[in-house]
Scaffold this motif. Structure first.
Motif, PDB file in Angstrom:
ATOM      1  N   PRO A  70      25.485  41.100  64.329  1.00 21.68           N
ATOM      2  CA  PRO A  70      26.846  41.567  64.054  1.00 21.68           C
ATOM      3  C   PRO A  70      27.051  43.060  64.358  1.00 21.68           C
ATOM      4  O   PRO A  70      28.162  43.476  64.675  1.00 21.68           O
ATOM      5  N   ILE A  71      25.986  43.837  64.284  1.00 26.79           N
ATOM      6  CA  ILE A  71      26.102  45.283  64.480  1.00 26.79           C
ATOM      7  C   ILE A  71      26.009  45.653  65.957  1.00 26.79           C
ATOM      8  O   ILE A  71      26.797  46.457  66.452  1.00 26.79           O
ATOM      9  N   THR A  72      25.072  45.091  66.668  1.00 29.40           N
ATOM     10  CA  THR A  72      24.836  45.513  68.048  1.00 29.40           C
ATOM     11  C   THR A  72      25.616  44.716  69.085  1.00 29.40           C
ATOM     12  O   THR A  72      25.640  45.099  70.252  1.00 29.40           O
ATOM     13  N   SER A  73      26.234  43.638  68.690  1.00 31.25           N
ATOM     14  CA  SER A  73      27.051  42.868  69.629  1.00 31.25           C
ATOM     15  C   SER A  73      28.500  43.337  69.515  1.00 31.25           C
ATOM     16  O   SER A  73      28.796  44.317  68.867  1.00 31.25           O
ATOM     17  N   ASN A  74      29.402  42.601  70.100  1.00 31.26           N
ATOM     18  CA  ASN A  74      30.805  43.027  70.104  1.00 31.26           C
ATOM     19  C   ASN A  74      31.657  42.342  69.031  1.00 31.26           C
ATOM     20  O   ASN A  74      32.836  42.131  69.219  1.00 31.26           O
ATOM     21  N   TRP A  75      31.054  42.033  67.929  1.00 34.72           N
ATOM     22  CA  TRP A  75      31.796  41.375  66.849  1.00 34.72           C
ATOM     23  C   TRP A  75      33.022  42.170  66.429  1.00 34.72           C
ATOM     24  O   TRP A  75      34.102  41.610  66.281  1.00 34.72           O
ATOM     25  N   LEU A  76      32.853  43.453  66.209  1.00 39.36           N
ATOM     26  CA  LEU A  76      33.951  44.266  65.700  1.00 39.36           C
ATOM     27  C   LEU A  76      35.142  44.228  66.654  1.00 39.36           C
ATOM     28  O   LEU A  76      36.285  44.049  66.217  1.00 39.36           O
ATOM     29  N   ASP A  77      34.894  44.368  67.944  1.00 37.99           N
ATOM     30  CA  ASP A  77      35.985  44.318  68.920  1.00 37.99           C
ATOM     31  C   ASP A  77      36.666  42.957  68.930  1.00 37.99           C
ATOM     32  O   ASP A  77      37.893  42.873  68.950  1.00 37.99           O
ATOM     33  N   CYS A  78      35.883  41.903  68.927  1.00 42.11           N
ATOM     34  CA  CYS A  78      36.446  40.549  68.948  1.00 42.11           C
ATOM     35  C   CYS A  78      37.284  40.278  67.704  1.00 42.11           C
ATOM     36  O   CYS A  78      38.404  39.770  67.796  1.00 42.11           O
ATOM     37  N   ILE A  79      36.739  40.605  66.567  1.00 45.15           N
ATOM     38  CA  ILE A  79      37.447  40.328  65.308  1.00 45.15           C
ATOM     39  C   ILE A  79      38.697  41.188  65.192  1.00 45.15           C
ATOM     40  O   ILE A  79      39.754  40.717  64.772  1.00 45.15           O
TER      41      ILE A  79
END
Length: 125
Positions: A97-106
């Motif tokens: 969750p930290i190093t992937s693009n979760w924040l952008d997607c969500i």
């Protein structure tokens, strides 16, 4: 459009709940460089549940399970919002969750939901 106040509020509330669930995940992500295994599992569970619930809502097209027929607000606001939001949740749940693009997607997904909520609010004004 012949929408009732109850129908508009039901759609608004359902979209708001999806928005808040996305925000809950987002609030746990910024400014982190590492995450302990338990937190990672919790975030993955939250993210997976959000994706599954958006998919279920998109498939059913109605605010609540068991509703047989879509009303006009569900056709115009609810279903397009959940379909579009789901499309933007491209990050795989089994990634970090930290190093992937979760924040952008969500974040992008949540912005879509908020835009539909704003349009729905203007309808009621």
């Amino acid at each position: 459009m012949n929408a009732t106040v109850q129908e508009r509020e039901a759609v608004r509330l359902a979209l708001y709940q999806f928005s808040q669930r996305a925000k809950d995940i987002m609030d746990r992500l910024p400014d982190r460089t590492d995450i302990v295994p338990f937190e990672k599992m919790k975030l993955r569970a939250l993210y997976t549940a959000l994706k599954e619930d958006l998919k279920d809502a998109a498939d059913r097209g109605t605010v609540a399970p068991g509703w047989d027929k879509q009303n006009q607000l569900e056709k115009d606001y609810f279903q397009p919002a959940v379909v579009d939001a789901l499309k933007l949740l491209r990050a795989r749940a089994n990634t970090n969750p930290i190093t992937s693009n979760w924040l952008d997607c969500i974040s992008s997904s949540r912005q879509i939901i908020i835009a539909y909520m704003d349009n729905l609010e203007r309808l009621g004004s």
